[in-house]
Design an enzyme around this catalytic site. Structure first.
Site, PDB file in Angstrom:
ATOM      1  N   MET A   1      -0.315  38.978  56.632  1.00 57.95           N
ATOM      2  CA  MET A   1      -1.197  39.433  57.699  1.00 57.95           C
ATOM      3  C   MET A   1      -0.440  39.440  59.018  1.00 57.95           C
ATOM      4  O   MET A   1       0.502  38.704  59.212  1.00 57.95           O
ATOM      5  CB  MET A   1      -2.406  38.500  57.809  1.00 57.95           C
ATOM      6  CG  MET A   1      -3.469  38.746  56.764  1.00 57.95           C
ATOM      7  SD  MET A   1      -2.871  38.588  55.070  1.00 57.95           S
ATOM      8  CE  MET A   1      -4.390  38.730  54.188  1.00 57.95           C
ATOM      9  N   ARG A   8      -0.507  45.118  59.399  1.00 57.13           N
ATOM     10  CA  ARG A   8       0.826  44.949  58.846  1.00 57.13           C
ATOM     11  C   ARG A   8       1.474  46.313  58.907  1.00 57.13           C
ATOM     12  O   ARG A   8       1.021  47.235  58.259  1.00 57.13           O
ATOM     13  CB  ARG A   8       0.772  44.529  57.372  1.00 57.13           C
ATOM     14  CG  ARG A   8      -0.123  43.352  57.098  1.00 57.13           C
ATOM     15  CD  ARG A   8      -0.424  43.397  55.629  1.00 57.13           C
ATOM     16  NE  ARG A   8      -1.269  42.285  55.242  1.00 57.13           N
ATOM     17  CZ  ARG A   8      -0.827  41.209  54.629  1.00 57.13           C
ATOM     18  NH1 ARG A   8       0.425  41.104  54.329  1.00 57.13           N
ATOM     19  NH2 ARG A   8      -1.634  40.246  54.294  1.00 57.13           N
ATOM     20  N   LEU A 396       3.854  36.303  51.146  1.00 55.33           N
ATOM     21  CA  LEU A 396       5.190  36.773  51.509  1.00 55.33           C
ATOM     22  C   LEU A 396       5.276  38.279  51.289  1.00 55.33           C
ATOM     23  O   LEU A 396       5.163  38.755  50.159  1.00 55.33           O
ATOM     24  CB  LEU A 396       6.246  36.049  50.668  1.00 55.33           C
ATOM     25  CG  LEU A 396       6.340  34.536  50.929  1.00 55.33           C
ATOM     26  CD1 LEU A 396       7.258  33.876  49.921  1.00 55.33           C
ATOM     27  CD2 LEU A 396       6.823  34.266  52.340  1.00 55.33           C
ATOM     28  N   GLU A 397       5.495  39.023  52.351  1.00 57.23           N
ATOM     29  CA  GLU A 397       5.490  40.476  52.275  1.00 57.23           C
ATOM     30  C   GLU A 397       6.886  41.076  52.138  1.00 57.23           C
ATOM     31  O   GLU A 397       7.040  42.290  52.072  1.00 57.23           O
ATOM     32  CB  GLU A 397       4.796  41.056  53.511  1.00 57.23           C
ATOM     33  CG  GLU A 397       3.352  40.622  53.603  1.00 57.23           C
ATOM     34  CD  GLU A 397       2.605  41.336  54.704  1.00 57.23           C
ATOM     35  OE1 GLU A 397       3.111  42.343  55.224  1.00 57.23           O
ATOM     36  OE2 GLU A 397       1.486  40.897  55.034  1.00 57.23           O
ATOM     37  N   ASN A 398       7.904  40.224  52.116  1.00 53.73           N
ATOM     38  CA  ASN A 398       9.266  40.721  51.998  1.00 53.73           C
ATOM     39  C   ASN A 398       9.863  40.399  50.642  1.00 53.73           C
ATOM     40  O   ASN A 398      11.068  40.293  50.484  1.00 53.73           O
ATOM     41  CB  ASN A 398      10.128  40.125  53.118  1.00 53.73           C
ATOM     42  CG  ASN A 398       9.627  40.533  54.488  1.00 53.73           C
ATOM     43  OD1 ASN A 398       9.469  41.717  54.761  1.00 53.73           O
ATOM     44  ND2 ASN A 398       9.352  39.566  55.340  1.00 53.73           N
TER      45      ASN A 398
END
Length: 571
Positions: A1, A8, A396-398
């Site tokens: 977020m 995002r 975790l978006e990576n």
């Protein structure tokens, strides 16, 4: 977020949905093309597994580097990092035989990745894949011209996208005079197999990595039960208070090793995890520890319709895998740590769970080895003891590494006990396939996982479980994508629908509470569906999630006032 703005900031994938729709509709495929090899064929690429650094390869603008993790096979892989107008193009010129057919392939992971060949003397070729947290194989074929003796093969990423990884490149065909990379040999059996944490239905296992191995097979009482890419696995679906014998083998293109020495793992008498006191149907809301224009709140301000409050976010420390929490007292109008702790206790006394969220758009926590996994588990547990958190949310978006995230969460579970709450908030692309790292992590910890609240926003169009492409913002988008998780191995109680609380909460994908409730009804009751209708109903569906309680408050709590009672009224 997102900590700082409305959403995002992910690149739109609407164009990707169009490509996928075309592929589905025409029967085309971007991957998995194979050629017929002759007896004398070899891999004419040199240093194909990057075991000798970047020898034989040339990367534009210094964009390539040799890394030890993640790798598909062996001990090294290529990392290409696009920057500015450079797409991290790495090339090698290989010797080929004229008028011959070659199969070009490579294993890739990470950002958008392209694989191709130029100077073939006939039709140059390329193939690609969108970003992925897990290894995928790209493959295509080309035929050389009558006078062609060399061809340039390449990989590259895409402008403004994340770094990509490539490994085990193959240009398979007749020897053009330069010889070929040595063929792989069958790896040695793994050493160091050990049983770790157990529950009433699972045993965690780990072993030493094997040089030259590209994967491992787990055997339970002599029968193969699982294949994994890393040096750990969790045997699940076991019977309480029962002993099992485990062995593991190493595999690569040459074959499978002999079995390792056996170890015994015994399940406990009673299982733990899964969320402790979280209600059967629950609403999760992210609470912002920062001010980005939404309503500033104390934990005590969060409405009672929320059952799980995810405090956003923990911060990375200087220790790999380590995280900590720093309350933004100044940004939150003087909210003190003592008030924060007291408010958490009050919410818990009211039957709510308060957890710490790791990640978000700007999160940079990396867990890619055993040491960082241990640091993660220890630091999260320390925060739980300090502030009274009930558990952890993985946002975790990576990308994440399923092997070591699994290890970290199981280690945390062994410390925190059966009431630990574990939630996840992957993006839609992360849950499109059970081969993706997020999905694999969820399945690896299925016995201790509370809920996966996938984000049905900021994604563009996506494939549903029926192979059709659905547009973001519809009932069908919610139900057909939830179906992938429900048919992919998660229990209904581990599936929640994640939506923005208002148009300000995300760049795209906001839907009215009515759409959310219709999707919940379709999945749980078989009513209010759109054109897609699941093959069966899922009455124990966990519920819904929103980003964020603050944006919800900014809109007069319209989202939680409508969705909360509906979730709690599910069968």
């Amino acid at each position: 977020m997102d900590r700082t703005s409305r959403s995002r900031r992910r690149p739109s994938r609407r164009w990707l949905g169009t490509v996928l729709a075309l592929a589905v509709g025409t029967g085309l495929t971007l991957m998995g093309i194979t050629g017929t090899a002759q007896a004398a064929d070899v891999n004419v690429a040199k240093n194909a597994g990057f075991e000798s650094g970047l020898a034989n390869w040339t990367c534009s603008a210094g964009s390539g580097s040799n890394v030890s993790s993640p790798v598909h096979g062996g001990a090294s892989a290529l990392k290409g990092t696009p920057a500015g107008q450079d797409n991290a193009r790495c090339t090698q010129t290989v010797a080929v035989k004229p008028s011959s057919t070659y199969t070009l392939s490579a294993w890739v992971q990470g950002g958008y990745t392209y694989l191709g060949a130029s100077g073939t003397g006939t039709t140059d070729v390329s193939t690609w894949t969108p970003d992925s947290a897990g290894w995928k194989q790209l493959s295509t074929t080309f035929t050389t011209g009558a006078n062609t003796t060399s061809v340039t093969v390449y990989t590259h990423g895409w402008y403004g996208q994340a770094p990509y990884y490539a490994d085990d490149v193959s240009v398979f065909g007749p020897d053009g005079g330069g010889g070929g990379d040595p063929d792989p040999v069958v790896p040695a059996p793994p050493a160091g197999l050990a049983a770790g944490s157990v529950t009433s239905s699972s045993v965690a296992l780990s072993w030493n990595t094997v040089t030259g191995a590209t994967g491992y097979n787990l055997y339970q009482n002599g029968a193969k039960v699982q294949s994994v890419s890393g040096a750990s696995a969790t045997a699940t679906g076991l019977t309480a208070s029962t002993s099992y014998q485990f062995q593991v083998t190493a595999t690569n293109a040459a074959g499978e090793s002999t079995k390792s020495a056996a170890v015994t793992g015994t399940t406990s008498a009673s299982g733990g995890g899964g969320g402790g006191t979280v209600p059967k149907h629950a609403v999760t809301g992210y609470w912002q520890n920062f001010n980005n224009g939404a309503t500033v709140q104390k934990i005590s301000d969060v409405p009672a319709n929320y059952d799980i409050i995810a405090v956003s976010f923990a911060d990375a420390t200087g220790t790999p895998g380590g995280v900590t929490f720093n309350l933004d007292s100044a940004g939150l109008g003087g909210y003190t740590v003592d008030q924060f702790k007291a408010d958490i206790k009050a919410k818990q006394a009211a039957g709510k769970s308060v957890i710490i969220s790791i990640g978000g758009q700007n999160g940079t926590v990396t867990i890619n080895d055993s040491a960082s996994a241990t640091n993660f588990a220890n630091s999260v547990y320390s925060m739980m003891q300090t502030y009274g958190f009930d558990g952890v949310d993985i946002d975790l978006e990576n990308g994440l590494n399923s092997t070591y995230m699994t290890q970290a969460l199981r280690s945390l579970s062994s410390k925190a006990g059966s009431k630990l709450v574990i939630t996840m908030a992957p993006q839609t692309i992360d849950m499109q396939s059970t081969s993706n790292e997020y999905f694999k992590t969820a399945l690896n910890i299925k016995d201790i996982l509370t809920v996966v609240n996938m984000q049905y926003y900021n994604s563009g169009s996506m494939l549903g479980c029926d192979g059709k492409v659905y547009s973001q913002g519809s009932v069908d988008f919610l139900t057909a994508l939830a179906c992938i998780q429900l048919e992919g191995g998660l229990t209904p109680a581990q599936v929640g629908l994640g939506l923005p609380a208002s148009t300000s909460g995300a760049g795209s994908g906001y839907v009215s509470p009515t759409i959310v409730n219709n999707a919940l009804d379709c999945l749980a009751r078989g009513t209010n569906c759109g054109s897609f209708k699941p093959s069966k109903t899922y009455p124990s569906l966990r519920g819904a999630m929103t980003w964020s309680t603050n944006w919800d408050a900014k809109s007069g709590n319209a989202w939680s006032n409508a969705v909360g009672p509906h979730v709690h009224g599910l069968p």
